[in-house]
Design a protein around this motif. Structure first.
Motif, PDB file in Angstrom:
ATOM      1  N   GLN A  67     -34.610  16.221 -28.229  1.00 60.57           N
ATOM      2  CA  GLN A  67     -33.949  17.309 -27.527  1.00 60.57           C
ATOM      3  C   GLN A  67     -32.876  16.732 -26.619  1.00 60.57           C
ATOM      4  N   PRO A  68     -31.902  17.548 -26.198  1.00 58.20           N
ATOM      5  CA  PRO A  68     -30.847  17.031 -25.322  1.00 58.20           C
ATOM      6  C   PRO A  68     -31.455  16.418 -24.062  1.00 58.20           C
ATOM      7  N   THR A  69     -30.990  15.243 -23.728  1.00 57.64           N
ATOM      8  CA  THR A  69     -31.526  14.545 -22.554  1.00 57.64           C
ATOM      9  C   THR A  69     -30.524  13.493 -22.105  1.00 57.64           C
ATOM     10  N   THR A  70     -30.725  13.010 -20.895  1.00 58.99           N
ATOM     11  CA  THR A  70     -29.909  11.913 -20.367  1.00 58.99           C
ATOM     12  C   THR A  70     -30.824  10.746 -20.050  1.00 58.99           C
ATOM     13  N   VAL A  71     -30.533   9.612 -20.658  1.00 57.86           N
ATOM     14  CA  VAL A  71     -31.304   8.391 -20.424  1.00 57.86           C
ATOM     15  C   VAL A  71     -30.455   7.448 -19.591  1.00 57.86           C
ATOM     16  N   LYS A  72     -31.012   6.979 -18.490  1.00 56.82           N
ATOM     17  CA  LYS A  72     -30.350   5.925 -17.713  1.00 56.82           C
ATOM     18  C   LYS A  72     -31.089   4.625 -17.958  1.00 56.82           C
ATOM     19  N   LEU A  73     -30.311   3.562 -18.127  1.00 60.75           N
ATOM     20  CA  LEU A  73     -30.865   2.303 -18.608  1.00 60.75           C
ATOM     21  C   LEU A  73     -30.282   1.142 -17.819  1.00 60.75           C
ATOM     22  N   VAL A 128     -40.662   0.442 -18.652  1.00 61.73           N
ATOM     23  CA  VAL A 128     -39.983  -0.444 -19.599  1.00 61.73           C
ATOM     24  C   VAL A 128     -39.637   0.354 -20.850  1.00 61.73           C
ATOM     25  N   LEU A 129     -38.401   0.215 -21.323  1.00 55.79           N
ATOM     26  CA  LEU A 129     -37.963   0.952 -22.509  1.00 55.79           C
ATOM     27  C   LEU A 129     -38.714   0.447 -23.739  1.00 55.79           C
ATOM     28  N   PRO A 130     -39.317   1.352 -24.522  1.00 53.82           N
ATOM     29  CA  PRO A 130     -39.978   0.903 -25.758  1.00 53.82           C
ATOM     30  C   PRO A 130     -38.959   0.434 -26.786  1.00 53.82           C
ATOM     31  N   ALA A 131     -39.426  -0.257 -27.812  1.00 51.40           N
ATOM     32  CA  ALA A 131     -38.535  -0.762 -28.862  1.00 51.40           C
ATOM     33  C   ALA A 131     -37.769   0.370 -29.534  1.00 51.40           C
ATOM     34  N   ALA A 132     -38.399   1.527 -29.645  1.00 49.95           N
ATOM     35  CA  ALA A 132     -37.742   2.693 -30.242  1.00 49.95           C
ATOM     36  C   ALA A 132     -38.169   3.930 -29.467  1.00 49.95           C
ATOM     37  N   LEU A 133     -37.214   4.556 -28.777  1.00 49.03           N
ATOM     38  CA  LEU A 133     -37.503   5.755 -27.988  1.00 49.03           C
ATOM     39  C   LEU A 133     -37.047   6.981 -28.775  1.00 49.03           C
ATOM     40  N   PRO A 134     -37.959   7.855 -29.215  1.00 46.91           N
ATOM     41  CA  PRO A 134     -37.554   9.040 -29.988  1.00 46.91           C
ATOM     42  C   PRO A 134     -36.819  10.048 -29.105  1.00 46.91           C
ATOM     43  N   ILE A 135     -35.751  10.631 -29.655  1.00 46.67           N
ATOM     44  CA  ILE A 135     -34.965  11.658 -28.974  1.00 46.67           C
ATOM     45  C   ILE A 135     -35.008  12.909 -29.848  1.00 46.67           C
ATOM     46  N   ASP A 168     -25.635  -3.726 -15.352  1.00 47.14           N
ATOM     47  CA  ASP A 168     -24.973  -2.443 -15.163  1.00 47.14           C
ATOM     48  C   ASP A 168     -25.924  -1.289 -15.492  1.00 47.14           C
ATOM     49  N   THR A 169     -25.639  -0.133 -14.916  1.00 49.42           N
ATOM     50  CA  THR A 169     -26.390   1.077 -15.255  1.00 49.42           C
ATOM     51  C   THR A 169     -25.680   1.797 -16.395  1.00 49.42           C
ATOM     52  N   TYR A 170     -26.403   2.024 -17.477  1.00 51.72           N
ATOM     53  CA  TYR A 170     -25.869   2.762 -18.623  1.00 51.72           C
ATOM     54  C   TYR A 170     -26.423   4.187 -18.577  1.00 51.72           C
ATOM     55  N   THR A 171     -25.541   5.156 -18.710  1.00 49.00           N
ATOM     56  CA  THR A 171     -25.949   6.553 -18.776  1.00 49.00           C
ATOM     57  C   THR A 171     -25.679   7.060 -20.185  1.00 49.00           C
ATOM     58  N   ILE A 172     -26.752   7.366 -20.919  1.00 47.73           N
ATOM     59  CA  ILE A 172     -26.640   7.791 -22.312  1.00 47.73           C
ATOM     60  C   ILE A 172     -26.971   9.276 -22.370  1.00 47.73           C
ATOM     61  N   ARG A 173     -25.962  10.073 -22.667  1.00 43.45           N
ATOM     62  CA  ARG A 173     -26.137  11.526 -22.713  1.00 43.45           C
ATOM     63  C   ARG A 173     -26.299  11.962 -24.167  1.00 43.45           C
ATOM     64  N   TYR A 174     -27.439  12.525 -24.484  1.00 45.15           N
ATOM     65  CA  TYR A 174     -27.722  13.002 -25.844  1.00 45.15           C
ATOM     66  C   TYR A 174     -27.483  14.503 -25.928  1.00 45.15           C
ATOM     67  N   VAL A 200     -24.847  11.951 -30.006  1.00 46.92           N
ATOM     68  CA  VAL A 200     -25.229  13.255 -30.545  1.00 46.92           C
ATOM     69  C   VAL A 200     -26.257  13.052 -31.659  1.00 46.92           C
ATOM     70  N   PHE A 201     -27.010  14.122 -31.936  1.00 45.47           N
ATOM     71  CA  PHE A 201     -27.940  14.129 -33.061  1.00 45.47           C
ATOM     72  C   PHE A 201     -27.997  15.548 -33.615  1.00 45.47           C
ATOM     73  N   THR A 202     -28.317  15.661 -34.878  1.00 44.16           N
ATOM     74  CA  THR A 202     -28.399  16.985 -35.500  1.00 44.16           C
ATOM     75  C   THR A 202     -29.825  17.519 -35.496  1.00 44.16           C
ATOM     76  N   ASP A 203     -30.805  16.635 -35.688  1.00 44.52           N
ATOM     77  CA  ASP A 203     -32.218  17.044 -35.706  1.00 44.52           C
ATOM     78  C   ASP A 203     -33.023  16.181 -34.741  1.00 44.52           C
ATOM     79  N   ARG A 204     -32.996  14.898 -34.948  1.00 41.18           N
ATOM     80  CA  ARG A 204     -33.658  13.945 -34.068  1.00 41.18           C
ATOM     81  C   ARG A 204     -32.990  12.593 -34.258  1.00 41.18           C
ATOM     82  N   THR A 205     -33.189  11.696 -33.307  1.00 41.02           N
ATOM     83  CA  THR A 205     -32.652  10.340 -33.412  1.00 41.02           C
ATOM     84  C   THR A 205     -33.550   9.404 -32.622  1.00 41.02           C
ATOM     85  N   THR A 206     -33.192   8.142 -32.617  1.00 38.85           N
ATOM     86  CA  THR A 206     -33.984   7.129 -31.919  1.00 38.85           C
ATOM     87  C   THR A 206     -33.063   6.218 -31.131  1.00 38.85           C
ATOM     88  N   LEU A 207     -33.442   5.945 -29.890  1.00 33.84           N
ATOM     89  CA  LEU A 207     -32.726   4.960 -29.082  1.00 33.84           C
ATOM     90  C   LEU A 207     -33.382   3.602 -29.293  1.00 33.84           C
TER      91      LEU A 207
END
Length: 763
Positions: free
Chosen positions: A588-594, A579-586, A605-611, A546-553
């Motif tokens: 808005q709500p989104t789902t990242v698969k990694l 390729v995933l960047p060193a820091a991916l800005p988040i 393994d496949t990671y599903t990250i739900r923001y 979760v994030f309140t305003d913005r976050t970084t993966l």
């Protein structure tokens, strides 16, 4: 400061300040009992000679194995000589080495000496040399010239005599080629026992000439519920697909199966013997025998071949025809396997079918009080027969319930039966430790699995150390294959956990930080050996974020060479995804698969990250809440925690930590924890919920972690945005039987996970 502690750890674990680079310079698993670093290297070229004196001819087989390894690097076998000289590798007989598998290895810039008394010790020394050489030697034509070995002095021997791995070939079958690959891994990591589970309800895998129907009928089946579950999972994971080479068409139906002829098994045993591995057969009885009963219906008491309340119909211990069958089978098994041991299982027996007139008559005749005593009668009679064939009997710890003789060897697996090891020791039985909670490698792995294996106490701390150390032979990990239908899946479940166990049973010293450093250097070797190991876990995120305003993966990679690829459109990443960047800005709500990919192309393994975007939850008002949580407990079988809502509670109690109260403990139960979490400061918190079997965590009426369902101990995490103050907490936990684990931790702003303080818990 961290750097100083790391250097100090290396000095303490090797006994020498010059060992500061020991994990990098000597990446050995298992780590030797004694290793003294030295300076310089020995270079192997085509001019290097292999010295084998007349006294050392007993090591001819080990010399040949070393030759094969080095040939991959230098392009041709080394010249041999009877006398060691400059720039030679000598295999030396050393009568002063007392341990059967003990050895000494001395590497200087001028010479290499491998010394042992027994061929097994020399073979272990060769494996040490193998691990010190470049991984590229594992493939012909890929070796680098010249080859170098770091100078070192090693004196080594195992801590335990029984260092085992198990493979269940009944539920899903594995052919001779895979067994050889499996044994090659055992050899590399200095295991000396292979326990083959050859028969069960789902398949009979060994030719018995007296009863050809055991394999004609018992080795094949139409798809069962386990096969169907694997097929469903294969839609998302190709490693869950059934191996097509074990499918056949018969009478218009698809059947799955396979078996080993006795000639096949002789080849397997010979291959193992050349690697100083003992093959222990398991013919499970009196339960787990549906495959045999399909072929020989006369084996049951009631003529049925189905499932009882918990387990399958067993063979009948009250009919002499049963013992005739058992003795005929075990006669062939005893003649085929040179191991002094035969495993008969004797676990999970559904005894309700033994309520027949024949059983009543036998019990009266023998003074047997109950069905547990009837199983004891069967086990003791089978053991006496095995002893007549010069064999020792092994069984699972279930057989302690009816009583067994002190001569039987017990495998302890039911980790929820805490007193079983003490009972076995009191009875005088030798013990092999294989607890389900740690050493069942069919349990799904998570980021904690390797460390959990590494921290295993082979001798439990609650046993008398003197008597236990004498009685406990060692430890073994088991791979049950109900949900392991392919070779790739078997590799994934075993590796790298096998390496942790290897060090536990050989070295018996806790050097976990050093081990992790050494393990990183083993992945390239495993890749060249075509091992589809489990890629180490990625870190730095929660799958429910979760994030309140913005976050970084920003993902933390356990191996620098991993390539991380991702998607945000719901598709599963492939080798061509971005390729995933060193820091991916988040923002808005989104789902990242990694997915992480190794340089060799192995897929993690496949990671599903739900923001989710959340405001900080508003705290609730409560007048002077008391300390602790209310724990309401239920007895019963709940597949999901929500099913407790429909059940009647047994009672409730106040607890000061998130732990199952003693009042709730039963074979199957559930607990609801309710109250408030007194959060000390505003922030985004991550919670880590480990459950065996299942559980859910809600905070501030928000789902934080969903770890529900019946499964082994798995950690899942989730985040929640909380303001300072009181927030309602609802943690539900269910245990479906077989021992439980419940653990709740938290972190904030990337801190290390830690226990939720008791001061936070209110009701």
């Amino acid at each position: 400061m961290k750097r100083f502690l790391w250097l100090l750890l290396l000095v303490l674990t090797t006994g020498s300040a010059s060992a500061q680079t020991a994990p990098e310079r000597y990446p050995l698993i298992p780590y030797p009992a004694s290793l003294t670093p030295a300076t310089g290297t020995f270079t192997i070229t085509k001019a290097t000679q292999l010295a084998l004196s007349k006294e050392s001819k007993r090591f001819a087989q080990e010399a040949e194995q070393l030759q094969l390894l080095l040939t991959n690097g230098v392009g041709a076998p080394l010249k041999t000589t009877k006398k060691a000289g400059a720039s030679s590798i000598e295999l030396r007989y050393d009568a002063s080495i007392t341990a059967p598998e003990g050895y000494k290895l001395t590497i200087t810039p001028q010479q290499v000496t491998l010394a042992a008394r027994e061929p097994a010790g020399m073979f272990r020394a060769v494996q040490t040399v193998r691990q010190l050489l470049p991984p590229t030697l594992e493939k012909a034509g890929k070796g680098a010239t010249p080859l170098t070995l770091p100078a070192v002095q090693i004196e080594d021997q195992p801590a335990y005599a029984w260092r085992g791995m198990h493979l269940d070939v009944s539920r899903h079958f594995f052919d001779v080629a895979y067994l050889k690959k499996y044994m090659d891994l055992l050899a590399l990591y200095k295991f000396n026992k292979l326990h083959l589970h050859l028969t069960d309800d789902q398949g009979w895998r060994l030719e018995i000439k007296k009863y050809p129907k055991l394999t004609e009928v018992g080795a094949w089946r139409t798809f069962n519920n386990q096969d169907s579950a694997c097929i469903r999972k294969s839609k998302d994971n190709p490693d869950m697909a059934l191996e097509t080479k074990f499918l056949r068409q018969r009478n218009g139906q698809t059947e799955y199966g396979g078996f080993y002829t006795q000639d096949d098994m002789r080849g397997i045993i010979a291959y193992a013997a050349a690697r100083h591995i003992e093959v222990i057969p398991e013919i499970d009885m009196p339960g787990h025998m549906m495959a045999a009963i399909r072929a020989c219906p006369f084996l049951t008491c009631n003529g049925k071949n189905d499932w009882g309340k918990l387990f399958s119909t067993p063979i009948c211990p009250c009919n002499e025809t049963t013992y005739e069958f058992v003795e005929n089978v075990l006669t062939e098994v005893a003649a085929l396997f040179p191991s002094p041991y035969v495993h008969i299982g004797a676990d999970e027996v559904e005894k309700t079918s033994w309520s027949t007139a024949a059983c009543t008559e036998l019990m009266q005749k023998e003074g047997i009080k109950d069905v547990n005593g009837l199983q004891s009668y069967f086990v003791r009679r089978v053991e006496r027969f095995l002893q007549s064939k010069g064999k020792k009997m092994i069984g699972w710890d279930d057989m302690l319930e009816g009583g067994i003789d002190a001569s039987a060897t017990v495998m302890y697996w039911r980790s929820w039966v805490k007193d079983a090891p003490a009972k076995a020791l009191h009875n005088g039985n030798p013990l092999i430790m294989t607890p389900v909670s740690t050493l069942y490698f069919d349990n799904l792995p998570d980021k904690n699995s390797v460390e959990k294996v590494y921290q295993l106490e082979v001798v439990p701390s609650d046993l008398d150390p003197t008597s236990a150390r004498k009685a406990i032979l060692g430890a073994q990990a088991n791979l049950w294959t109900e949900q392991i239908p392919s070779e790739n899946r078997a590799d994934y479940m075993v590796m790298p956990r096998m390496t942790a166990l290897a060090e536990v049973v050989w070295t018996n010293k806790n050097q976990y930080a050093s081990y992790l450093s050494r393990l990183r250097q083993h992945y390239p070797r495993l890749a060249l050996l075509n091992v589809h190991y489990r890629v180490p876990d990625l870190a730095g995120f929660s799958e429910e974020s979760v994030f309140t305003d913005r976050t970084t993966l920003a993902v933390e990679k356990p191996l620098d060479q991993l390539i991380l690829r991702y998607t945000t459109d719901g598709s599963t990443p492939t080798a061509t995804s971005p390729v995933l960047p060193a820091a991916l800005p988040i923002t808005q709500p989104t789902t990242v698969k990694l997915v992480a990919f190794t340089p060799e192309g192995l897929r993690g393994d496949t990671y599903t990250i739900r923001y989710r975007q959340q405001p900080y939850a508003t705290p609730v008002a409560a007048k002077a809440p008391a300390s602790g949580l209310t724990a309401t407990y239920f007895t019963g079988y709940f597949k999901k925690s929500a099913l407790m809502q429909e059940a009647k509670a047994n009672g409730s109690i106040t607890v000061t930590s998130v732990q199952v109260p003693k009042q709730a403990e039963a074979d199957q139960f559930g607990v609801q924890f309710r109250g408030y979490l007194d959060v000390p400061e505003t922030g985004v918190y991550t919670f880590y919920l480990t459950c065996d079997d299942g559980g859910t965590l809600r905070l501030a009426d928000r789902m934080v972690v969903d770890n529900d369902g019946l499964h082994s101990a798995i950690e899942k995490s989730g985040q929640v945005a909380l303001s300072k103050g009181l927030h309602p907490i609802a943690l539900d936990f269910v245990e479906g039987g077989g021992g439980y684990t419940l653990l709740l931790k938290y972190s904030k702003d990337g801190s290390e996970p830690q226990q939720v303080p008791a001061s936070w818990l209110k009701h």
